[in-house]
Write a protein that holds these residues in place. Structure first.
Motif: not given
Length: 100
Positions: A35, A37, A50, A40-45, A32
């Protein structure tokens, strides 16, 4: 007879073939792309919180309760050291000696 001698040549070949190849190692970057983060966990909108994973609530509960148990329990444990017992005995003997 040692364990290695008892293994058959076929088993030894299988063990060697399961190791990482010449271009791969244990410390390889992986498959992978990073990213940027954490984990590798994208933040919530924006405006959404979360969602916790299934293991997080029990982990936080156990971590917090063990910290509380240690923070309260360790300072309040009984004093059973030999030095403090000897100090109390010496004080008693001195008090008896000077009381006479």
């Amino acid at each position: 007879m040692s364990f290695v001698r008892r293994l058959s040549p076929t088993a030894l070949r299988n063990i060697r073939s399961r190791s990482a190849g010449p271009k791969e190692s244990f410390w390889a970057d992986g498959k992978h792309e990073p990213t940027g983060y954490l984990f590798n966990e994208t933040p919530p909108p924006p405006g959404q919180s979360r969602k916790w994973e299934s293991w997080e609530a029990p982990w936080y509960l156990c971590f917090g309760s063990s910290f509380l148990l240690l923070a309260v329990g360790l300072p309040s444990r009984p004093d059973t050291s030999m030095v403090s017992w000897a100090h109390k005995q010496a004080e008693q003997e001195l008090a008896e000696e000077f009381a006479d």
